[in-house]
Scaffold this motif. Sequence first.
Motif, mmCIF file in Angstrom:
data_model
loop_
_atom_site.group_PDB
_atom_site.id
_atom_site.type_symbol
_atom_site.label_atom_id
_atom_site.label_comp_id
_atom_site.label_asym_id
_atom_site.label_seq_id
_atom_site.Cartn_x
_atom_site.Cartn_y
_atom_site.Cartn_z
ATOM 1 N N ILE A 88 0.819 -1.217 0.000
ATOM 2 C CA ILE A 88 0.000 0.000 0.000
ATOM 3 C C ILE A 88 0.855 1.271 0.000
ATOM 4 O O ILE A 88 0.308 2.382 -0.008
ATOM 5 C CB ILE A 88 -0.951 0.002 1.210
ATOM 6 N N GLY A 89 2.165 1.131 0.019
ATOM 7 C CA GLY A 89 3.018 2.311 0.024
ATOM 8 C C GLY A 89 4.471 1.943 -0.156
ATOM 9 O O GLY A 89 4.877 0.789 0.042
ATOM 10 N N GLU A 117 1.214 4.026 -11.565
ATOM 11 C CA GLU A 117 0.521 2.804 -11.935
ATOM 12 C C GLU A 117 -0.259 2.216 -10.764
ATOM 13 O O GLU A 117 -1.401 1.768 -10.929
ATOM 14 C CB GLU A 117 1.525 1.776 -12.454
ATOM 15 N N ARG A 118 0.341 2.217 -9.587
ATOM 16 C CA ARG A 118 -0.294 1.594 -8.427
ATOM 17 C C ARG A 118 -1.140 2.572 -7.622
ATOM 18 O O ARG A 118 -1.886 2.151 -6.737
ATOM 19 C CB ARG A 118 0.781 0.969 -7.534
ATOM 20 N N GLN A 119 -1.000 3.868 -7.893
ATOM 21 C CA GLN A 119 -1.760 4.883 -7.169
ATOM 22 C C GLN A 119 -1.570 4.729 -5.656
ATOM 23 O O GLN A 119 -2.540 4.684 -4.888
ATOM 24 C CB GLN A 119 -3.245 4.799 -7.544
ATOM 25 N N LEU A 263 -0.833 8.319 4.705
ATOM 26 C CA LEU A 263 -1.145 8.672 3.318
ATOM 27 C C LEU A 263 -1.920 7.562 2.611
ATOM 28 O O LEU A 263 -2.734 7.829 1.717
ATOM 29 C CB LEU A 263 0.148 8.975 2.554
ATOM 30 N N ALA A 264 -1.663 6.313 3.023
ATOM 31 C CA ALA A 264 -2.358 5.172 2.421
ATOM 32 C C ALA A 264 -3.705 4.906 3.072
ATOM 33 O O ALA A 264 -4.510 4.122 2.536
ATOM 34 C CB ALA A 264 -1.491 3.924 2.514
#
Length: 316
Positions: A88-89, A117-119, A263-264
């Motif tokens: 996730i990060g 790509e993974r946002q 942030l995630a």
Amino acid sequence: MMKKTVLLLGLCLLLTGCITVKGLLAPGAAPLKEHVVLGEGRAKILVVDISGILVMDRLGPDFFSKRDPVLSRMREELDLARKDKNIIGLLLRIDSSGGSVTASDILYHEISRFGRERQLPIVALVLDKALSGGYYVALAADEIIVHPTSVVGGVGVVALKFNLAGLLEKWGIADDSVKSGEYKDFWSPLRASSPEEAALMQGITDRLHQRFIDLVAARRGIKDCTLKQVAKGTLFDAKPAQALRLVDSLGYFDEAVERVSQLAGVEKARVIIYRRPGARAGSIYAASNPVLHTMMRLEGIAEEMTGPSFRYQVAP
């Protein structure tokens, strides 16, 4: 006199590729394996190590270490991470004084592309330093966190040249090279550069410098007056760097992990790293072999002696 002759012969053989230094050879590269550094939960934060001199894939894992050069290793790690939907990060662990212009730019490009790509969020954590190309790579992150004792900056380009003409003359060695055109021996270390050569190199250096400055302005939102100060190649410790908006905050590894989680949008996550079997993976501070870093620095100096080379790097 004999010692000098032997030394010069060895240097020439090394620089021309007639001899190769190897030792403590590592076996063929084994697949990367995931190691949990700390934490728990399904979500994962991947730590990617960006350390040492940033070069293209030139030394390889045959020199003194089982770890690959940073560029090839980083791409392999990101390719593996693309397949893991639980990541996730990304946390970039940076400790570098820079290196090749192209290697720095490719690292920035690959990390930025992965994030798009993974946002997912990307945070850079600077340990001892993120200078020149090291800072260039850090600009790929959404936020940059530095230790209170970190040093960042060095925004600029250097194209070193060692003029060996006087030394060779002292040793009674003359250059009898034959060339097909005026610039075929461009930037040769065996003679002084012509004004035309110096002007050409300065032009390329200025354009590569402007590319760096434009990236700092775009990624950090820095205004012209501050850019002029930063563009001089100055180094900044943590608090001045924060005041100039080169970095976002001061902190340590725990704070960087917490920021990625925030942030995630997750409350808990495992912090993971990728390592090959037999490589050190005891903690976040387990870096690659220092002997390899020394060899990479020597290689960089040798490259400067043999031809044109542009570097986002603090001069060795």
